[in-house]
Design a protein around this motif. Structure first.
Motif, PDB file in Angstrom:
ATOM      1  N   ARG A 141     -89.163 -43.111  74.957  1.00  0.00           N
ATOM      2  CA  ARG A 141     -87.836 -42.793  75.485  1.00  0.00           C
ATOM      3  C   ARG A 141     -87.124 -44.085  75.876  1.00  0.00           C
ATOM      4  O   ARG A 141     -87.779 -45.116  76.094  1.00  0.00           O
ATOM      5  CB  ARG A 141     -87.901 -41.818  76.658  1.00  0.00           C
ATOM      6  N   THR A 142     -85.797 -44.016  75.991  1.00  0.00           N
ATOM      7  CA  THR A 142     -85.004 -45.205  76.309  1.00  0.00           C
ATOM      8  C   THR A 142     -83.922 -44.869  77.342  1.00  0.00           C
ATOM      9  O   THR A 142     -82.731 -44.879  77.040  1.00  0.00           O
ATOM     10  CB  THR A 142     -84.343 -45.792  75.050  1.00  0.00           C
ATOM     11  N   PRO A 143     -84.315 -44.582  78.581  1.00  0.00           N
ATOM     12  CA  PRO A 143     -83.317 -44.289  79.620  1.00  0.00           C
ATOM     13  C   PRO A 143     -82.588 -45.552  80.076  1.00  0.00           C
ATOM     14  O   PRO A 143     -83.070 -46.675  79.902  1.00  0.00           O
ATOM     15  CB  PRO A 143     -84.163 -43.702  80.752  1.00  0.00           C
ATOM     16  N   LEU A 144     -81.432 -45.344  80.673  1.00  0.00           N
ATOM     17  CA  LEU A 144     -80.659 -46.423  81.287  1.00  0.00           C
ATOM     18  C   LEU A 144     -80.737 -46.286  82.797  1.00  0.00           C
ATOM     19  O   LEU A 144     -80.675 -45.175  83.328  1.00  0.00           O
ATOM     20  CB  LEU A 144     -79.192 -46.345  80.850  1.00  0.00           C
ATOM     21  N   TYR A 145     -80.862 -47.432  83.490  1.00  0.00           N
ATOM     22  CA  TYR A 145     -80.935 -47.444  84.945  1.00  0.00           C
ATOM     23  C   TYR A 145     -79.945 -48.463  85.484  1.00  0.00           C
ATOM     24  O   TYR A 145     -79.781 -49.539  84.919  1.00  0.00           O
ATOM     25  CB  TYR A 145     -82.341 -47.814  85.426  1.00  0.00           C
ATOM     26  N   GLU A 146     -79.325 -48.126  86.598  1.00  0.00           N
ATOM     27  CA  GLU A 146     -78.424 -49.068  87.254  1.00  0.00           C
ATOM     28  C   GLU A 146     -79.137 -49.695  88.443  1.00  0.00           C
ATOM     29  O   GLU A 146     -79.718 -48.997  89.280  1.00  0.00           O
ATOM     30  CB  GLU A 146     -77.146 -48.359  87.729  1.00  0.00           C
ATOM     31  N   LEU A 147     -79.083 -51.018  88.494  1.00  0.00           N
ATOM     32  CA  LEU A 147     -79.704 -51.762  89.587  1.00  0.00           C
ATOM     33  C   LEU A 147     -78.725 -51.922  90.743  1.00  0.00           C
ATOM     34  O   LEU A 147     -77.527 -51.700  90.595  1.00  0.00           O
ATOM     35  CB  LEU A 147     -80.158 -53.137  89.091  1.00  0.00           C
ATOM     36  N   LYS A 148     -79.252 -52.334  91.904  1.00  0.00           N
ATOM     37  CA  LYS A 148     -78.411 -52.534  93.094  1.00  0.00           C
ATOM     38  C   LYS A 148     -77.298 -53.549  92.855  1.00  0.00           C
ATOM     39  O   LYS A 148     -76.220 -53.435  93.424  1.00  0.00           O
ATOM     40  CB  LYS A 148     -79.269 -52.981  94.283  1.00  0.00           C
ATOM     41  N   ASN A 149     -77.544 -54.532  91.992  1.00  0.00           N
ATOM     42  CA  ASN A 149     -76.546 -55.563  91.723  1.00  0.00           C
ATOM     43  C   ASN A 149     -75.482 -55.105  90.719  1.00  0.00           C
ATOM     44  O   ASN A 149     -74.623 -55.878  90.323  1.00  0.00           O
ATOM     45  CB  ASN A 149     -77.211 -56.862  91.245  1.00  0.00           C
ATOM     46  N   GLY A 150     -75.562 -53.832  90.281  1.00  0.00           N
ATOM     47  CA  GLY A 150     -74.587 -53.276  89.353  1.00  0.00           C
ATOM     48  C   GLY A 150     -74.959 -53.426  87.888  1.00  0.00           C
ATOM     49  O   GLY A 150     -74.310 -52.851  87.012  1.00  0.00           O
ATOM     50  N   GLU A 151     -75.993 -54.199  87.599  1.00  0.00           N
ATOM     51  CA  GLU A 151     -76.429 -54.400  86.220  1.00  0.00           C
ATOM     52  C   GLU A 151     -77.119 -53.134  85.694  1.00  0.00           C
ATOM     53  O   GLU A 151     -77.813 -52.434  86.434  1.00  0.00           O
ATOM     54  CB  GLU A 151     -77.400 -55.587  86.169  1.00  0.00           C
ATOM     55  N   THR A 152     -76.918 -52.857  84.403  1.00  0.00           N
ATOM     56  CA  THR A 152     -77.584 -51.731  83.752  1.00  0.00           C
ATOM     57  C   THR A 152     -78.765 -52.257  82.955  1.00  0.00           C
ATOM     58  O   THR A 152     -78.650 -53.260  82.248  1.00  0.00           O
ATOM     59  CB  THR A 152     -76.612 -50.977  82.817  1.00  0.00           C
ATOM     60  N   VAL A 153     -79.892 -51.559  83.059  1.00  0.00           N
ATOM     61  CA  VAL A 153     -81.105 -51.920  82.329  1.00  0.00           C
ATOM     62  C   VAL A 153     -81.430 -50.797  81.352  1.00  0.00           C
ATOM     63  O   VAL A 153     -81.442 -49.621  81.731  1.00  0.00           O
ATOM     64  CB  VAL A 153     -82.298 -52.133  83.287  1.00  0.00           C
ATOM     65  N   ARG A 154     -81.677 -51.170  80.111  1.00  0.00           N
ATOM     66  CA  ARG A 154     -82.162 -50.212  79.110  1.00  0.00           C
ATOM     67  C   ARG A 154     -83.674 -50.324  79.100  1.00  0.00           C
ATOM     68  O   ARG A 154     -84.225 -51.388  78.828  1.00  0.00           O
ATOM     69  CB  ARG A 154     -81.603 -50.542  77.733  1.00  0.00           C
ATOM     70  N   LYS A 188     -89.571 -35.341  93.167  1.00  0.00           N
ATOM     71  CA  LYS A 188     -88.912 -35.941  92.007  1.00  0.00           C
ATOM     72  C   LYS A 188     -89.967 -36.649  91.165  1.00  0.00           C
ATOM     73  O   LYS A 188     -90.871 -37.290  91.697  1.00  0.00           O
ATOM     74  CB  LYS A 188     -87.850 -36.935  92.452  1.00  0.00           C
ATOM     75  N   PHE A 189     -89.791 -36.540  89.845  1.00  0.00           N
ATOM     76  CA  PHE A 189     -90.700 -37.167  88.894  1.00  0.00           C
ATOM     77  C   PHE A 189     -89.900 -38.123  88.026  1.00  0.00           C
ATOM     78  O   PHE A 189     -88.832 -37.770  87.518  1.00  0.00           O
ATOM     79  CB  PHE A 189     -91.416 -36.113  88.047  1.00  0.00           C
ATOM     80  N   PHE A 190     -90.423 -39.329  87.836  1.00  0.00           N
ATOM     81  CA  PHE A 190     -89.757 -40.356  87.060  1.00  0.00           C
ATOM     82  C   PHE A 190     -89.564 -39.910  85.615  1.00  0.00           C
ATOM     83  O   PHE A 190     -88.541 -40.144  85.016  1.00  0.00           O
ATOM     84  CB  PHE A 190     -90.574 -41.650  87.125  1.00  0.00           C
ATOM     85  N   SER A 191     -90.580 -39.283  85.072  1.00  0.00           N
ATOM     86  CA  SER A 191     -90.537 -38.778  83.700  1.00  0.00           C
ATOM     87  C   SER A 191     -90.503 -37.265  83.784  1.00  0.00           C
ATOM     88  O   SER A 191     -91.539 -36.609  83.732  1.00  0.00           O
ATOM     89  CB  SER A 191     -91.764 -39.234  82.922  1.00  0.00           C
ATOM     90  N   GLU A 192     -89.316 -36.708  83.929  1.00  0.00           N
ATOM     91  CA  GLU A 192     -89.194 -35.276  84.105  1.00  0.00           C
ATOM     92  C   GLU A 192     -89.725 -34.494  82.911  1.00  0.00           C
ATOM     93  O   GLU A 192     -90.133 -33.341  83.049  1.00  0.00           O
ATOM     94  CB  GLU A 192     -87.741 -34.911  84.395  1.00  0.00           C
ATOM     95  N   ASP A 193     -89.773 -35.137  81.748  1.00  0.00           N
ATOM     96  CA  ASP A 193     -90.269 -34.467  80.551  1.00  0.00           C
ATOM     97  C   ASP A 193     -91.757 -34.680  80.323  1.00  0.00           C
ATOM     98  O   ASP A 193     -92.299 -34.276  79.308  1.00  0.00           O
ATOM     99  CB  ASP A 193     -89.481 -34.914  79.322  1.00  0.00           C
ATOM    100  N   VAL A 194     -92.457 -35.279  81.277  1.00  0.00           N
ATOM    101  CA  VAL A 194     -93.878 -35.586  81.100  1.00  0.00           C
ATOM    102  C   VAL A 194     -94.719 -34.322  80.927  1.00  0.00           C
ATOM    103  O   VAL A 194     -95.718 -34.318  80.241  1.00  0.00           O
ATOM    104  CB  VAL A 194     -94.409 -36.488  82.237  1.00  0.00           C
ATOM    105  N   VAL A 195     -94.321 -33.227  81.536  1.00  0.00           N
ATOM    106  CA  VAL A 195     -95.064 -31.964  81.405  1.00  0.00           C
ATOM    107  C   VAL A 195     -95.006 -31.469  79.953  1.00  0.00           C
ATOM    108  O   VAL A 195     -95.980 -30.943  79.433  1.00  0.00           O
ATOM    109  CB  VAL A 195     -94.521 -30.896  82.371  1.00  0.00           C
ATOM    110  N   GLU A 196     -93.865 -31.637  79.335  1.00  0.00           N
ATOM    111  CA  GLU A 196     -93.716 -31.184  77.957  1.00  0.00           C
ATOM    112  C   GLU A 196     -94.589 -31.992  77.034  1.00  0.00           C
ATOM    113  O   GLU A 196     -95.092 -31.545  76.056  1.00  0.00           O
ATOM    114  CB  GLU A 196     -92.248 -31.269  77.513  1.00  0.00           C
TER     115      GLU A 196
END
Length: 140
Positions: A74-87, A132-140
């Protein structure tokens, strides 16, 4: 945009439970604590499989004796505290293990500070949980 590659372990036991860590993401724009699979980022020149082997040993004290089976990507996007987006490029692998306890001797200072619990979860427990689970699709 910054890209972070990581290898993650879906650690299963004979009772079909998955082992997860409670981890605090204090560097995300919205700080959150979630249950997460063992694993982590690739080091310079490492393959996903080499990183998986290293991370499983560092975080659980388990030396893999056979190759892990690739499960999903998977390739989620996350926003860091400094405003930068991480793929995040994440590859998940299945590992079967009947350990009752693990060694945390290989943890970094960051892991010691952020990983606050470890637990075996059944699929049913995950589905019914309000956690909350980091990988919500992990069960699947």
């Amino acid at each position: 945009m910054l890209t972070r590659k990581s290898a993650r372990a879906i650690v299963l036991n004979k009772q079909h439970q998955i082992f997860l860590f409670r981890y605090t993401f204090d560097f995300f724009a919205e700080e959150q604590s979630v249950w997460i699979t063992p694993g982590g980022g690739l080091e310079e020149g490492e393959s996903f499989e080499e990183a998986l082997e290293r991370e499983v040993y560092e975080e659980l004290g388990i030396k893999l004796t056979e190759p892990a089976s690739f499960a999903f990507y998977r390739t989620p996007l996350y926003e860091l505290k400094n405003g930068e987006t991480v793929r995040s490029e994440e590859r998940f692998y299945l590992i079967y293990c009947d350990e009752k306890s693990f060694s945390y001797d290989g943890w970094s200072d960051s892991e010691t500070r952020r990983m606050t619990a470890g637990k075996w979860w059944s699929v049913e427990e995950i589905r019914k949980s309000t956690e909350k689970f980091f990988s919500e699709d992990v069960v699947e």
